[in-house]
Write an enzyme that holds these catalytic residues in place. Sequence first.
Site, PDB file in Angstrom:
ATOM      1  N   SER A 202       0.842  -1.195   0.000  1.00 47.82           N
ATOM      2  CA  SER A 202       0.000   0.000   0.000  1.00 47.82           C
ATOM      3  C   SER A 202       0.884   1.256   0.000  1.00 47.82           C
ATOM      4  O   SER A 202       1.641   1.468  -0.953  1.00 47.82           O
ATOM      5  CB  SER A 202      -0.956  -0.029   1.192  1.00 47.82           C
ATOM      6  OG  SER A 202      -1.965   0.943   1.063  1.00 47.82           O
TER       7      SER A 202
ATOM      8  N   ASP B  13      -9.223  -4.558  -5.984  1.00 50.55           N
ATOM      9  CA  ASP B  13      -8.791  -3.639  -4.930  1.00 50.55           C
ATOM     10  C   ASP B  13      -9.629  -2.370  -5.029  1.00 50.55           C
ATOM     11  O   ASP B  13      -9.456  -1.571  -5.950  1.00 50.55           O
ATOM     12  CB  ASP B  13      -7.303  -3.322  -5.110  1.00 50.55           C
ATOM     13  CG  ASP B  13      -6.705  -2.588  -3.916  1.00 50.55           C
ATOM     14  OD1 ASP B  13      -7.454  -1.884  -3.214  1.00 50.55           O
ATOM     15  OD2 ASP B  13      -5.484  -2.707  -3.704  1.00 50.55           O
TER      16      ASP B  13
ATOM     17  N   HIS C 270      -7.773  -5.144  -1.420  1.00 52.84           N
ATOM     18  CA  HIS C 270      -6.507  -4.515  -1.034  1.00 52.84           C
ATOM     19  C   HIS C 270      -5.701  -5.383  -0.068  1.00 52.84           C
ATOM     20  O   HIS C 270      -4.471  -5.337  -0.066  1.00 52.84           O
ATOM     21  CB  HIS C 270      -6.787  -3.153  -0.392  1.00 52.84           C
ATOM     22  CG  HIS C 270      -5.576  -2.299  -0.201  1.00 52.84           C
ATOM     23  ND1 HIS C 270      -4.744  -1.925  -1.231  1.00 52.84           N
ATOM     24  CD2 HIS C 270      -5.047  -1.722   0.915  1.00 52.84           C
ATOM     25  CE1 HIS C 270      -3.765  -1.169  -0.771  1.00 52.84           C
ATOM     26  NE2 HIS C 270      -3.923  -1.038   0.532  1.00 52.84           N
TER      27      HIS C 270
END
Length: 726
Positions: A596, A671, A703
């Site tokens: 991320s 995601d 995600h």
Amino acid sequence: MKKILTTILSLSTLSATAVSAVKVDTGMAPYVYPGNTAASPAEMTFDPDGTTYLAYMPDDMAVKRFDLKTDKEVETVMDLTHTRGTSLKSIEGFTLSPDGSKLLLTTGKKMIYRRSFTAAYYVYEIRTRMLTPLSDDHAVQRSPLFSPDGRMVAFVAEDNNIYVKKLDYGTEVAVTRDGAPGTVINGVPDWTYEEEFTTSCSMSWAPDNLTLCYLKYNESDVPAWTFPLYEGTCNPMTEYALYPGSYSYKYPVAGEPNSVVTLHSYDVETRKIKDIALPGNGIEYIPRMAYAYDASRVIVTTLDRDQRRMELFAVNPRSGVAKSIYTETSDAWIPSVTYENLTLSPDGFTLISCRTGYNHLYTYNYSGALTRTVTSGDYNVTAYYGSDANAVYYQSTSAGAINRVVEAVDSKGKVTRLTPAEGWASARFTPAINYMVLDYSTASTPPVYTICTPKGKSVRTLEDNAAYASRYASAPQKEFITVPGADGTTLNAYIIKPKHFDPSKRYPVIMNQYSGPESQEVTCRWRMDWPQYAAEQGYVVVCVDPRGTGGRDRAFTTCVYKQLGRYEAADLIAAARHFASLPYVDSSRIGITGWSYGGYQTLMTISKPDSPFAAAVAIAPVTSWRYYDTVYAERYMLTPAQNESGYESSAPISYVDNMNIPLLIMHGTSDDNVHLFNTMQYVSKLQAAGRWCDMFLYPDMNHSINGCDARLNVYSRMMDYFNRNL
């Protein structure tokens, strides 16, 4: 050293031509989710007096009440095998009504986003054992909310409208009628609010049960985002066996329109709705709204679009009159802990403010007058737990940025530390503040959960994770150190050395980092994951919290404002050069990885001309803040129109010409947070520049890329990549 499917040389001498594995490394399974999960106590629903609690016992198919101090069973509150009316075979959770007369049972839970879900709810009358569906007209509901007297439940249906079920009469009333998917949402937040303001319900009952206040989200002007859906093999969707489907939802990227959020009140008796206007200009967000112990007072928290000005309003929902009672401004962003930890009490409110350069507790009355500066000093208050007649209870960094302690401060300002200085402690207090459930761990000790008195005296242990701890007794341990940043700033770091470390050898290094604003990875708390496994395989694993991360003073954190990625990259490179200078590190074999924001920072760091890294793995990375949501991106960067050069200089896609090492990117195709679009744009830029990277996609994964042992696949692929390239 043997590894699944292939025999490789010791990694301290591993050649780049070593044969690659093509299947997951099952030996890693105990180190990654879900195999690395420590035990935790069953969810406890405290009774108001704080002496007993309720818990669902799946083996007994019953909700039971237990004595908090002794854990002796007091009574069976509900037995699924002896209900009247409807029957259920199991439940996934329950909520106790405020008056203690009913349970709201959760079944068929289906996640929507990170926090939100739909479910089929049932109301259980404890005295009569009667079990009935919450709604006869709507198969599933969201965010049901008992009225204070337990006689009504407000909920949101799939049509985005609010309904009130009057339990005494079994009737259901529509509060709103304008809800429509993709257009108007009543009573629950849109994606951006849920993700970035950590909320899943936007309704609040008046203490007298006569009024329901709620927020309406008009997302008509918010651009829609669509991604494909495939049949897949993890929870396969057979309807897409031959042709892919798609999923669309409203997602505002930086600079685009947000939902227009408005405040409304519903009169239960007249069934009329009042639209409430807030005074002043520049209000963009309403992250919090709740009644404050008075039917004539709702406290509404607002932010401007820049998120540098927070204003609280006291609103009378019947008259519609709104009065400003508190304003806080900042030269950077207002920390989310300020509004997320805002706590209302009968006499006023308590908040955490960074006005001194550190986060501290302050109390105000409802006229907006400061009544007490509760804490002060060169440390941060990170959570507020509540107060009783003797003290105020909170969590802080007073024992150092990498630690968290639970403390109490009395009316004279005397601070008592209730937990050890070293380690990570957090608490959950009973409503009466007569007991707390303490969660405590260190980097070498798994979580221990205990019932304690407010003075910190242990009453009994709920879970000590002794058997779990023995599984990892010989795992490599973190050593906490400090390293110099690019400008000489001292940075917190940890290092995990190989299991049979030999200082005369030279080892490859993997730098694991996240680096996001206000985040912390270098903490003295338990976390068993792939880094310990990598150390067992012969790597030195390091982690550094660069400038911009949390736990430190405000200046350390906000230096990244309007220029994300710049100082973090400089500090990570400086740290890597420090590690490269150590006699047991092979400076030519240093890798970097992150997920991320950590994936974003990985790409930013390896694209600097002076980057010392030899290989990189980026998972679900942001590749330009123009592609990310308004609330998060603009909190740190303002809008693209306000900060065009900042967006350009903070985007990894601006530096693909400098990316010169083996790079693996992994991403889930579903995601909803960091869209696959980020990776595709980055890869497209690489292609245009005559370059390439390796890429692995996870169909229909979000995600987090979890479920069906996906985490094992992710980290096996990552380790294989570092094995081949370091």
